[in-house]
Design an enzyme around this catalytic site. Sequence first.
Site, short mmCIF file in Angstrom:
data_model
loop_
_atom_site.label_atom_id
_atom_site.label_comp_id
_atom_site.label_asym_id
_atom_site.label_seq_id
_atom_site.Cartn_x
_atom_site.Cartn_y
_atom_site.Cartn_z
N GLY A 30 30.36 10.03 -19.74
CA GLY A 30 31.13 9.05 -18.97
C GLY A 30 31.87 9.67 -17.80
N GLU B 272 29.35 9.82 -15.07
CA GLU B 272 29.15 8.43 -14.64
C GLU B 272 30.31 7.96 -13.75
OE1 GLU B 272 26.68 6.05 -17.90
OE2 GLU B 272 28.36 7.12 -18.80
N GLU C 185 24.17 12.19 -23.65
CA GLU C 185 24.25 11.10 -24.63
C GLU C 185 23.11 11.09 -25.65
OE1 GLU C 185 26.74 9.52 -21.18
OE2 GLU C 185 24.97 10.81 -21.45
#
Length: 260
Positions: free
Chosen positions: A112, A115, A135
Amino acid sequence: MTYQNILSELKEQILYVTINREQKLNALNKETLNELADVIAFASSADEVRGVLLTGAGEKAFVAGADISEFSDYTGVQGEELARIGQERVFDAIERCPKPFVAAINGFALGGGLELAMACHIRVASDTSKLGLPEVSLGLIPGYGGTQRLTQLVGKGRAIELIATADMIPATQAEKIGLVNHVVPQAELIAKAEELLNKIKLRAPLAIAAAIKAVNSALAFDENGFETEIKEFGKCFNTLDFKEGTSAFLEKRKPTFSGK
Protein backbone atom coordinates in the site's frame (compact mmCIF):
# COMPACT_ATOMS: atom_id res chain seq x y z
CA MET A 1 -9.88 17.34 12.33
CA THR A 2 -7.14 16.55 14.82
CA TYR A 3 -4.67 14.07 13.40
CA GLN A 4 -3.10 11.26 15.42
CA ASN A 5 -1.20 9.43 12.68
CA ILE A 6 -0.15 12.14 10.26
CA LEU A 7 1.51 15.53 10.54
CA SER A 8 0.22 18.38 8.38
CA GLU A 9 1.81 21.80 7.97
CA LEU A 10 1.27 24.53 5.39
CA LYS A 11 4.38 26.55 4.55
CA GLU A 12 4.65 28.99 1.65
CA GLN A 13 1.70 27.40 -0.18
CA ILE A 14 3.13 23.87 0.11
CA LEU A 15 1.22 21.45 2.33
CA TYR A 16 3.67 19.09 4.03
CA VAL A 17 2.00 15.80 4.95
CA THR A 18 4.01 13.24 6.91
CA ILE A 19 2.69 9.80 7.81
CA ASN A 20 3.80 9.65 11.42
CA ARG A 21 3.83 6.02 12.57
CA GLU A 22 7.59 5.55 12.57
CA GLN A 23 7.54 2.65 15.04
CA LYS A 24 5.18 0.79 12.67
CA LEU A 25 7.23 1.81 9.62
CA ASN A 26 4.36 4.17 8.80
CA ALA A 27 2.03 1.29 7.92
CA LEU A 28 -1.43 2.29 6.72
CA ASN A 29 -4.20 1.45 9.15
CA LYS A 30 -7.83 2.58 8.98
CA GLU A 31 -7.29 5.71 11.05
CA THR A 32 -4.32 6.78 8.95
CA LEU A 33 -6.34 6.32 5.77
CA ASN A 34 -9.20 8.34 7.28
CA GLU A 35 -6.82 11.15 8.17
CA LEU A 36 -5.26 11.05 4.70
CA ALA A 37 -8.72 11.28 3.14
CA ASP A 38 -9.42 14.39 5.20
CA VAL A 39 -6.15 16.14 4.38
CA ILE A 40 -6.51 15.32 0.67
CA ALA A 41 -9.99 16.89 0.66
CA PHE A 42 -8.54 19.98 2.36
CA ALA A 43 -5.70 20.26 -0.17
CA SER A 44 -8.13 19.92 -3.06
CA SER A 45 -10.38 22.76 -1.92
CA ALA A 46 -8.01 25.20 -0.16
CA ASP A 47 -6.88 28.08 -2.36
CA GLU A 48 -3.82 28.62 -0.19
CA VAL A 49 -2.48 25.14 -1.09
CA ARG A 50 -0.56 25.06 -4.37
CA GLY A 51 1.01 21.62 -3.94
CA VAL A 52 1.48 18.76 -1.50
CA LEU A 53 4.70 17.08 -0.34
CA LEU A 54 3.90 13.61 1.01
CA THR A 55 6.48 11.61 2.95
CA GLY A 56 6.93 9.24 5.89
CA ALA A 57 8.44 9.87 9.31
CA GLY A 58 12.03 8.81 9.89
CA GLU A 59 14.51 7.41 7.38
CA LYS A 60 13.50 3.75 7.27
CA ALA A 61 10.15 3.85 5.51
CA PHE A 62 7.89 5.97 3.38
CA VAL A 63 5.11 3.47 4.04
CA ALA A 64 6.03 -0.19 4.53
CA GLY A 65 2.55 -1.42 3.60
CA ALA A 66 -0.90 -1.81 5.05
CA ASP A 67 -1.57 -2.88 8.62
CA ILE A 68 -2.22 -6.58 7.96
CA SER A 69 -3.57 -7.23 11.46
CA GLU A 70 -6.66 -5.18 10.63
CA PHE A 71 -7.87 -7.39 7.79
CA SER A 72 -6.34 -10.83 8.37
CA ASP A 73 -9.74 -12.36 9.13
CA TYR A 74 -11.79 -10.53 6.46
CA THR A 75 -14.23 -12.26 4.12
CA GLY A 76 -14.26 -11.64 0.37
CA VAL A 77 -17.04 -9.09 0.71
CA GLN A 78 -15.16 -7.21 3.41
CA GLY A 79 -11.96 -7.29 1.35
CA GLU A 80 -13.70 -5.84 -1.68
CA GLU A 81 -15.20 -3.06 0.44
CA LEU A 82 -11.77 -2.32 1.96
CA ALA A 83 -10.25 -1.86 -1.50
CA ARG A 84 -13.17 0.12 -2.91
CA ILE A 85 -13.38 2.61 -0.04
CA GLY A 86 -9.60 3.04 0.15
CA GLN A 87 -9.26 3.61 -3.57
CA GLU A 88 -12.08 6.13 -3.75
CA ARG A 89 -11.28 8.18 -0.64
CA VAL A 90 -7.47 8.20 -0.73
CA PHE A 91 -5.66 6.81 -3.76
CA ASP A 92 -8.00 7.98 -6.53
CA ALA A 93 -8.55 11.23 -4.62
CA ILE A 94 -4.81 11.96 -4.74
CA GLU A 95 -4.59 11.16 -8.45
CA ARG A 96 -7.56 13.42 -9.24
CA CYS A 97 -6.52 16.25 -6.93
CA PRO A 98 -6.10 19.50 -8.88
CA LYS A 99 -3.04 20.28 -6.76
CA PRO A 100 0.12 18.30 -7.60
CA PHE A 101 1.21 15.69 -5.06
CA VAL A 102 4.94 14.92 -4.87
CA ALA A 103 5.86 11.74 -3.02
CA ALA A 104 9.21 11.98 -1.23
CA ILE A 105 10.04 8.28 -0.81
CA ASN A 106 12.40 8.10 2.15
CA GLY A 107 12.80 4.35 2.62
CA PHE A 108 10.66 1.26 2.12
CA ALA A 109 7.65 1.82 -0.15
CA LEU A 110 5.95 -1.55 -0.14
CA GLY A 111 2.44 -2.75 -0.88
CA GLY A 112 0.00 0.00 0.00
CA GLY A 113 2.96 2.34 0.46
CA LEU A 114 4.08 1.96 -3.14
CA GLU A 115 0.46 2.26 -4.22
CA LEU A 116 0.26 5.54 -2.30
CA ALA A 117 3.40 6.82 -4.01
CA MET A 118 2.12 5.74 -7.43
CA ALA A 119 -1.11 7.67 -6.86
CA CYS A 120 0.96 10.84 -6.49
CA HIS A 121 1.71 12.86 -9.61
CA ILE A 122 5.51 12.89 -9.17
CA ARG A 123 7.81 10.58 -7.22
CA VAL A 124 11.25 11.40 -5.80
CA ALA A 125 13.13 8.63 -3.99
CA SER A 126 16.17 8.56 -1.74
CA ASP A 127 19.00 6.37 -2.99
CA THR A 128 18.46 4.04 -0.04
CA SER A 129 14.80 3.37 -0.85
CA LYS A 130 13.40 -0.01 -1.85
CA LEU A 131 10.10 -0.43 -3.64
CA GLY A 132 7.82 -3.39 -4.26
CA LEU A 133 4.37 -4.97 -4.22
CA PRO A 134 4.70 -8.15 -2.10
CA GLU A 135 0.98 -8.91 -1.77
CA VAL A 136 1.11 -12.33 -3.53
CA SER A 137 3.32 -13.48 -0.64
CA LEU A 138 0.22 -13.06 1.54
CA GLY A 139 -2.15 -14.73 -0.91
CA LEU A 140 -3.44 -11.34 -2.09
CA ILE A 141 -2.93 -8.91 -4.95
CA PRO A 142 -2.52 -5.13 -4.73
CA GLY A 143 -5.92 -3.65 -3.89
CA TYR A 144 -5.38 0.10 -3.89
CA GLY A 145 -4.87 0.56 -7.62
CA GLY A 146 -1.42 -1.02 -7.72
CA THR A 147 -2.04 -3.37 -10.64
CA GLN A 148 -3.35 -0.50 -12.74
CA ARG A 149 -0.91 2.28 -11.90
CA LEU A 150 2.19 0.07 -12.00
CA THR A 151 1.18 -1.13 -15.48
CA GLN A 152 0.65 2.47 -16.61
CA LEU A 153 4.06 3.51 -15.31
CA VAL A 154 6.31 0.60 -16.29
CA GLY A 155 4.36 -1.49 -18.79
CA LYS A 156 2.57 -4.84 -18.61
CA GLY A 157 5.59 -7.15 -18.63
CA ARG A 158 7.49 -5.39 -15.86
CA ALA A 159 4.31 -4.94 -13.82
CA ILE A 160 3.50 -8.65 -13.89
CA GLU A 161 7.11 -9.53 -13.06
CA LEU A 162 7.25 -7.18 -10.06
CA ILE A 163 3.87 -8.29 -8.73
CA ALA A 164 4.27 -12.03 -9.41
CA THR A 165 7.80 -12.28 -7.97
CA ALA A 166 7.01 -9.95 -5.03
CA ASP A 167 10.56 -8.63 -5.45
CA MET A 168 11.79 -5.40 -3.91
CA ILE A 169 13.83 -3.23 -6.25
CA PRO A 170 16.28 -0.43 -5.37
CA ALA A 171 15.47 3.17 -6.18
CA THR A 172 18.03 3.30 -8.98
CA GLN A 173 16.26 0.46 -10.80
CA ALA A 174 12.88 2.07 -10.12
CA GLU A 175 14.13 5.23 -11.82
CA LYS A 176 15.45 3.25 -14.78
CA ILE A 177 12.06 1.66 -15.49
CA GLY A 178 10.08 4.87 -14.94
CA LEU A 179 8.59 4.04 -11.56
CA VAL A 180 10.14 7.13 -9.95
CA ASN A 181 11.08 10.47 -11.51
CA HIS A 182 14.27 11.22 -9.57
CA VAL A 183 16.68 9.50 -7.18
CA VAL A 184 18.76 11.64 -4.81
CA PRO A 185 20.79 11.12 -1.62
CA GLN A 186 18.60 10.85 1.48
CA ALA A 187 19.84 14.19 2.80
CA GLU A 188 18.66 15.93 -0.38
CA LEU A 189 15.27 14.24 -0.68
CA ILE A 190 12.97 16.90 0.77
CA ALA A 191 14.93 19.68 -0.93
CA LYS A 192 14.46 17.99 -4.33
CA ALA A 193 10.72 17.59 -3.75
CA GLU A 194 10.52 21.24 -2.67
CA GLU A 195 12.47 22.30 -5.76
CA LEU A 196 9.87 20.67 -8.00
CA LEU A 197 6.93 22.15 -6.10
CA ASN A 198 8.51 25.60 -6.01
CA LYS A 199 8.84 25.51 -9.80
CA ILE A 200 5.21 24.45 -10.12
CA LYS A 201 4.14 27.28 -7.77
CA LEU A 202 5.38 29.79 -10.36
CA ARG A 203 2.92 28.50 -12.95
CA ALA A 204 -0.79 29.16 -13.36
CA PRO A 205 -2.74 27.08 -10.79
CA LEU A 206 -5.84 26.59 -12.95
CA ALA A 207 -3.67 25.52 -15.87
CA ILE A 208 -1.88 23.01 -13.62
CA ALA A 209 -5.24 21.60 -12.55
CA ALA A 210 -6.37 21.40 -16.18
CA ALA A 211 -3.16 19.64 -17.17
CA ILE A 212 -3.56 17.05 -14.39
CA LYS A 213 -7.12 16.37 -15.51
CA ALA A 214 -6.12 16.04 -19.15
CA VAL A 215 -3.18 13.74 -18.44
CA ASN A 216 -5.34 11.54 -16.21
CA SER A 217 -7.92 11.28 -19.00
CA ALA A 218 -5.31 9.72 -21.28
CA LEU A 219 -5.51 6.60 -19.10
CA ALA A 220 -9.25 6.59 -18.40
CA PHE A 221 -11.13 3.86 -20.27
CA ASP A 222 -14.36 5.87 -20.35
CA GLU A 223 -12.93 9.20 -21.56
CA ASN A 224 -11.58 10.56 -24.82
CA GLY A 225 -8.35 12.15 -23.65
CA PHE A 226 -8.03 14.36 -26.73
CA GLU A 227 -11.53 15.72 -26.18
CA THR A 228 -10.77 16.41 -22.51
CA GLU A 229 -7.62 18.25 -23.51
CA ILE A 230 -9.50 20.37 -26.07
CA LYS A 231 -12.14 21.36 -23.52
CA GLU A 232 -9.63 22.12 -20.76
CA PHE A 233 -7.54 24.13 -23.22
CA GLY A 234 -10.60 26.20 -24.10
CA LYS A 235 -11.50 26.81 -20.46
CA CYS A 236 -8.06 28.26 -19.80
CA PHE A 237 -8.87 31.17 -22.13
CA ASN A 238 -11.58 32.30 -19.70
CA THR A 239 -9.19 32.67 -16.76
CA LEU A 240 -7.49 35.78 -15.42
CA ASP A 241 -4.32 33.75 -15.25
CA PHE A 242 -4.35 33.42 -19.06
CA LYS A 243 -4.68 37.18 -19.39
CA GLU A 244 -1.86 37.68 -16.90
CA GLY A 245 0.39 35.07 -18.50
CA THR A 246 0.04 36.44 -22.02
CA SER A 247 0.34 40.05 -20.86
CA ALA A 248 3.50 39.25 -18.91
CA PHE A 249 4.97 37.49 -21.93
CA LEU A 250 4.26 40.41 -24.24
CA GLU A 251 5.52 42.91 -21.65
CA LYS A 252 8.66 40.85 -21.03
CA ARG A 253 8.07 40.46 -17.28
CA LYS A 254 7.43 37.58 -14.92
CA PRO A 255 3.75 36.75 -14.43
CA THR A 256 1.97 36.88 -11.07
CA PHE A 257 -0.80 34.34 -11.11
CA SER A 258 -3.90 34.61 -8.90
CA GLY A 259 -5.46 31.21 -9.57
CA LYS A 260 -8.57 32.85 -11.01
